[in-house]
Scaffold this active site. Structure first.
Site, mmCIF file in Angstrom:
data_model
loop_
_atom_site.group_PDB
_atom_site.id
_atom_site.type_symbol
_atom_site.label_atom_id
_atom_site.label_comp_id
_atom_site.label_asym_id
_atom_site.label_seq_id
_atom_site.Cartn_x
_atom_site.Cartn_y
_atom_site.Cartn_z
ATOM 1 N N PRO A 24 0.608 -1.251 0.083
ATOM 2 C CA PRO A 24 -0.101 -0.004 0.093
ATOM 3 C C PRO A 24 0.807 1.185 -0.138
ATOM 4 O O PRO A 24 1.861 1.594 0.720
ATOM 5 C CB PRO A 24 -0.888 -0.261 1.105
ATOM 6 C CG PRO A 24 -0.953 -1.808 1.534
ATOM 7 C CD PRO A 24 0.272 -2.346 0.962
ATOM 8 N N CYS A 25 0.331 2.252 -0.692
ATOM 9 C CA CYS A 25 1.279 3.553 -0.984
ATOM 10 C C CYS A 25 0.720 4.737 0.163
ATOM 11 O O CYS A 25 1.537 5.412 0.265
ATOM 12 C CB CYS A 25 0.803 4.012 -2.202
ATOM 13 S SG CYS A 25 1.405 2.893 -3.584
ATOM 14 N N PRO A 26 -0.547 4.719 0.450
ATOM 15 C CA PRO A 26 -0.930 5.937 1.437
ATOM 16 C C PRO A 26 0.015 6.066 2.675
ATOM 17 O O PRO A 26 0.264 7.284 2.837
ATOM 18 C CB PRO A 26 -2.313 5.514 1.888
ATOM 19 C CG PRO A 26 -2.900 4.440 0.785
ATOM 20 C CD PRO A 26 -1.731 3.931 0.286
ATOM 21 N N PHE A 48 3.083 6.767 2.469
ATOM 22 C CA PHE A 48 3.963 7.409 2.004
ATOM 23 C C PHE A 48 3.405 8.528 1.219
ATOM 24 O O PHE A 48 4.573 9.334 0.533
ATOM 25 C CB PHE A 48 5.055 6.488 1.415
ATOM 26 C CG PHE A 48 5.556 5.308 2.252
ATOM 27 C CD1 PHE A 48 6.203 5.343 3.392
ATOM 28 C CD2 PHE A 48 5.033 4.142 1.711
ATOM 29 C CE1 PHE A 48 6.553 4.312 4.233
ATOM 30 C CE2 PHE A 48 5.300 3.049 2.687
ATOM 31 C CZ PHE A 48 6.317 3.023 3.766
#
Length: 424
Positions: free
Chosen positions: A87-89, A91
């Protein structure tokens, strides 16, 4: 680079386990590079259906990748490659860059699986935010852990447009290899050419005989901004926030939604009424070839899967570099990892007994008490900071990493249990 060593006997294929596989952008790219999937794990049911629709013989498992009821890492010990797009959120700016304090953060956990699986290589990708100074301590912890496990890491920020994809899409990629393979790794060379949006989509925009397709193609004369897949919590299928929509408009595209069909023959000139992209057009801009991949679900679900994907050509290029390292193909030059140190983290790490506030201010000029407070608050998102007072002066001590590494009592578990349907 080792001199005088013999090239290894090449294998026809290598095996990969992919974490947070999504709709298969990375999977397809790695397949093109010569990898066969032993396992693909993904939380989103639509994305899992997409994977099975296109590769019915794969072992695809739906669920939380950190749930041992879904899979057991020890069952895949010795696989050639452990890969994933966690998951990206945690960062991203949109996700408030909470890092290890974000319940969705799985980056450090994925690195930790190297201790159990012992793959020949690790490949993880994430958003540009992970490369910023905010996460220098987080990155250093990753590097330190991989060194303990006997792997040499390589970090690099890559843009999809450098690999023939008509879209910017910068991604921060971590590669780690065993010591015997690492000297043979080199980042893939950029492609000679990336088509513009107009070049990539002209045939699709003209599919219904639109009279202004040529004019539109000349307006869309640059690569696309990053396609945003978005979160399950927010909105439907559109091309991103206000700034992104403005960038799309400069390319002659209405980014406020996704069309069901290309423009009709009688559709207005793009300067009067810009067309919207179709699902097929978005997949082309992500690097899928026409007709090679189907997507499960309705329009919004399909768009999210495509928008959140890792472009197949980029994954293919990196995958080929990993294969070359496995095959010990000699290089003219090797890759190195340069990291941006965080002075506060380094100082606290070098003094495990703790450091006084005055010492911190003196050692990290030109820091002020206010700046130090902000740095400590940022660091405390990823690490526990113990504070005590001795003779009227505050002493700061670096505590444990706050991120999820598999702990049974970690705050992540409650969040996933309560919000699984909204996690993306």
């Amino acid at each position: 680079m080792p001199v005088g060593t013999k090239q290894r006997l090449k294998q026809s294929t290598y095996e990969v386990v992919e974490l947070c596989a999504g709709a298969g952008g990375q999977a397809l790219g790695l397949e093109r590079a010569g990898f066969e999937h032993q396992l693909a794990i993904e939380l989103d049911e639509h994305a899992c259906s997409t994977l099975l629709m296109n590769r019915p013989n794969w072992d695809v498992r739906t669920g939380d990748v950190a749930d041992t009821q879904v899979w057991k890492p020890a069952d895949f010990e010795g696989v050639d490659l452990l890969a994933g797009g966690v998951p990206c959120p945690p960062f991203s700016i949109a996700g408030k860059q909470l890092g290890a304090s974000d319940e969705r953060d799985l980056f450090a956990w994925a690195v930790e699986q190297v201790a159990t699986i012992r793959p020949r290589a690790l490949m993880l990708e994430n958003v540009r935010g992970l490369s910023t100074p905010r996460f220098a301590p987080y990155r250093q912890r990753i590097l330190d852990r991989l060194a303990v496990l006997g792997y040499e890491p390589f970090w690099r920020l890559l843009s999809a447009s450098d690999y023939g994809v008509p879209q910017l899409r910068p991604r921060f990629v971590l590669i780690a290899l065993r010591k015997e393979d690492a000297p043979y790794f080199s980042w893939p060379s950029p492609a000679e050419f990336a088509p513009s949006v107009g070049m990539a989509l002209f045939d699709q925009m003209a599919a219904n005989g639109w009279r202004h397709a040529d004019a539109w193609s000349k307006i869309a004369n640059d690569v696309a901004p990053t396609i945003v897949g978005g979160s399950k919590k927010h909105g439907g299928a559109d091309l991103g926030p206000t700034r992104a929509k403005a960038a799309w408009l400069q390319l002659g595209v209405d980014g406020k939604g996704i069309a069901n069909e290309p423009p009709a023959r009688s559709a207005p000139h793009p300067l009067k009424t810009p067309p919207r992209l179709t699902i097929e057009m978005v997949s082309r801009l992500q690097g899928w070839n026409r007709g090679e991949w189907e997507f499960s679900g309705r329009k919004t679900a399909q768009y999210r899967q495509i928008g959140n994907a890792f472009p197949p050509p980029v994954a293919q290029a990196i995958g080929k570099s990993i294969v070359s390292a496995f095959d010990h193909i000699e290089l003219s030059s090797t890759s190195t990892t340069q990291t941006q140190a965080d002075p506060l983290y380094d100082l606290l790490r070098r003094h495990p007994e703790g450091v006084s506030e005055n010492s911190l201010l003196n050692e990290i000029p030109p820091a002020t008490s206010e700046q130090l407070g902000k740095w400590l608050s940022s660091l405390a998102l990823d690490f526990n900071i113990d504070i005590r007072t001795v003779n009227g002066e505050r002493i700061f001590k670096l505590g444990d990493f706050r991120g999820f590494l598999g702990q049974e009592d970690h705050f992540r578990h409650e969040y996933i249990e309560q919000h699984r349907s909204r996690v993306s």
